[in-house]
Scaffold this motif. Sequence first.
Motif, short mmCIF file in Angstrom:
data_model
loop_
_atom_site.label_atom_id
_atom_site.label_comp_id
_atom_site.label_asym_id
_atom_site.label_seq_id
_atom_site.Cartn_x
_atom_site.Cartn_y
_atom_site.Cartn_z
N LEU A 30 0.83 -1.20 0.00
CA LEU A 30 0.00 0.00 0.00
C LEU A 30 0.87 1.25 0.00
N LEU A 31 1.90 1.27 0.85
CA LEU A 31 2.79 2.42 0.95
C LEU A 31 3.47 2.70 -0.39
N ILE A 32 3.97 1.65 -1.03
CA ILE A 32 4.69 1.81 -2.30
C ILE A 32 3.75 2.32 -3.39
N SER A 33 2.57 1.68 -3.52
CA SER A 33 1.67 2.06 -4.62
C SER A 33 1.14 3.48 -4.43
N LEU A 34 0.82 3.86 -3.20
CA LEU A 34 0.31 5.21 -2.97
C LEU A 34 1.40 6.26 -3.14
N CYS A 35 2.64 5.91 -2.75
CA CYS A 35 3.74 6.88 -2.93
C CYS A 35 4.10 7.05 -4.41
N VAL A 36 3.97 5.99 -5.20
CA VAL A 36 4.20 6.13 -6.64
C VAL A 36 3.12 7.03 -7.24
N ALA A 37 1.86 6.82 -6.83
CA ALA A 37 0.77 7.68 -7.32
C ALA A 37 1.01 9.13 -6.91
N LEU A 38 1.45 9.32 -5.67
CA LEU A 38 1.76 10.67 -5.19
C LEU A 38 2.86 11.32 -6.02
N ALA A 39 3.91 10.54 -6.30
CA ALA A 39 5.04 11.08 -7.08
C ALA A 39 4.59 11.50 -8.48
N LEU A 40 3.70 10.73 -9.09
CA LEU A 40 3.20 11.08 -10.43
C LEU A 40 2.48 12.43 -10.40
N VAL A 41 1.65 12.62 -9.38
CA VAL A 41 0.87 13.86 -9.29
C VAL A 41 1.79 15.05 -9.02
N VAL A 42 2.73 14.88 -8.08
CA VAL A 42 3.64 15.97 -7.72
C VAL A 42 4.52 16.36 -8.91
N ALA A 43 4.98 15.34 -9.64
CA ALA A 43 5.87 15.60 -10.78
C ALA A 43 5.12 15.98 -12.05
N GLY A 44 3.79 16.06 -11.97
CA GLY A 44 3.00 16.34 -13.15
C GLY A 44 3.37 17.63 -13.85
N ASN A 45 3.85 18.62 -13.09
CA ASN A 45 4.25 19.89 -13.68
C ASN A 45 5.76 20.02 -13.83
N SER A 46 6.51 19.61 -12.81
CA SER A 46 7.97 19.81 -12.86
C SER A 46 8.60 19.01 -14.00
N ALA A 47 8.10 17.79 -14.24
CA ALA A 47 8.67 16.97 -15.31
C ALA A 47 8.42 17.59 -16.67
N LEU A 48 7.25 18.19 -16.84
CA LEU A 48 6.92 18.77 -18.14
C LEU A 48 7.61 20.11 -18.35
N ALA A 49 7.92 20.81 -17.24
CA ALA A 49 8.54 22.13 -17.36
C ALA A 49 9.87 22.06 -18.10
N ILE A 50 10.61 20.98 -17.90
CA ILE A 50 11.93 20.87 -18.53
C ILE A 50 11.81 20.54 -20.02
N ALA A 51 10.61 20.10 -20.44
CA ALA A 51 10.39 19.77 -21.86
C ALA A 51 9.77 20.91 -22.63
N LEU A 52 9.51 22.06 -21.99
CA LEU A 52 8.81 23.15 -22.66
C LEU A 52 9.51 23.66 -23.92
N PRO A 53 10.85 23.77 -23.95
CA PRO A 53 11.48 24.21 -25.20
C PRO A 53 11.16 23.31 -26.39
N ASP A 54 11.16 21.98 -26.16
CA ASP A 54 10.82 21.04 -27.24
C ASP A 54 9.35 21.15 -27.63
N ILE A 55 8.48 21.35 -26.63
CA ILE A 55 7.05 21.48 -26.91
C ILE A 55 6.80 22.74 -27.74
N ALA A 56 7.49 23.83 -27.39
CA ALA A 56 7.32 25.08 -28.13
C ALA A 56 7.67 24.91 -29.59
N THR A 57 8.74 24.16 -29.87
CA THR A 57 9.16 23.95 -31.25
C THR A 57 8.21 23.04 -31.99
#
Length: 513
Positions: free
Chosen positions: A20-47
């Motif tokens: 339970l701890l592992i699965s919920l923490c993975v779900a939590l990490a996905l939500v938290v990283a939902g913006n930070s992970a994409l922020a680093i890809a913005l230059p490629d998205i813009a192009t």
Amino acid sequence: MSAQSVTTPRTSSEGRLRGLLISLCVALALVVAGNSALAIALPDIATDLEADQSELTWIIDAYALTFAAFLLTAGLLADKIGRRTVIIVGLAVFGAASVASAFAPDPAWFIALRAISGAGAAAIFPVTLSALVDAYPPERRTFAIAVWSGVSSAGAVGGTIVAGVLLEWFWWGSVQLLFGGVALLLVIPSVILVAQNRNPRLSADPLAALWSVLALTGIVFAVIEGPKRGWDDPLVLAALVVGILGVGAFIVHQLRAKHPSLDVRLFRSRGLSAGSLIVTAQFFASLGLFVLAPQYLQLVQEFTPLGAALSLLVIPVGVGAGIGGSVALAKRFGQGTPGALGLVLMAAGFAGAAVTLAEGTDASIWVLAVALAVFGVGFGMGITPGTELIIEGLPAERRSIASAVNDITREVGGVLGIAVLSSVLLSSYRDEIAGVLDGVPEPAQEVIESGAGAAIGASEAFGPAGDAIAEAARDAFAIGLGSASWVAAAVLAATAVVCIALVPPRRPSTTTA
């Protein structure tokens, strides 16, 4: 028959608890990283999608807006109809929208799918904490909250690193495919491990949900658009008025309700108020840092996306040390002491960064690394006490609401931090870059003043003279980030003083058994 008798039995065996701890923490990490992970890809998205700066901003902010707006509603539904049901729906929505966004044909579609992802994330987030708190026995609850807090703070950096690795070999859509695919896979362990834990007697309180959505949507939209459009812009003012009226209507409704979904009277509790302040201030400073620091490393220090992500690993190392120290201090002196001390250390980290960033492009990367490590220790030390003070401040049958309150303070604090610190950086940047604009055509001046990335790109059109413009832009960005760091340090230090007043340290017992 009591309300608790209709709940699914709690997870009991050690193996199931670990799963339970592992699965919920993975779900939590996905939500938290939902913006930070994409922020680093913005230059490629813009192009690839031919997105302008405003569209790039909304690719990030659309997720934050719907996430914040629906958190309280998701908490209400989780407590009434069941946590397992709500998190499964959230994972399915988040996963499907993320996968679809990888193939978005234009910015408008991408922004719409990001907004849907944010709504799914709002359903996931409250359950990740409330399900853990309910499953773990009281004597081990602090451990579960500490792990959850560590993942919630390190998830942003971890997501950035994962995205950096993917971008070395694949296109920007691979980030969305990975996150969406993992979310869909998590539906299976959630069905098996997450207890339903519902209380049908609780009111769904649709009016509370309506007022909370209006309040958070209005306030968050105004905070996002205010620095860009101007605070006197009619749309920004209208959104702010809607948000304030929504807050007022929510409070009046809760005070009059026979069975309030979130009894606002509980905020008279000094512990609950202090916990909310701690979490808000932490994420005001930290999310601003997570958005601005990668830009500094790539634009000023000229790191690759992966190099910039790896450079931020010093933060989760500090967070781990801070969480360990927090547990020991909380046992001896209560939650208020590590909470306030964490804020002070975060302020010290920002102050150290501000001092060296004042040197512009000559700032020492090693001094910055030490400052980030100190910031990480402070973040780790304060995050668990802040969360526990909020959880303990609301009744046990309202744990999903308590988790939602914790998440709302994080999200609103984070959106405020990104908006305020970005605005301070841009204002300082424009003051610093003004000295090199003499003789530059007016259209080019507007591009250079819009930001360091645009200025560096435009400098190539000026031939040899462009080198001076690019160097000045890098220098101005560094100094602007230093100014923003001073603001973050001041907010953290002031909040620490308030928290010390609200939650005085508990004196350690001197008696023996």
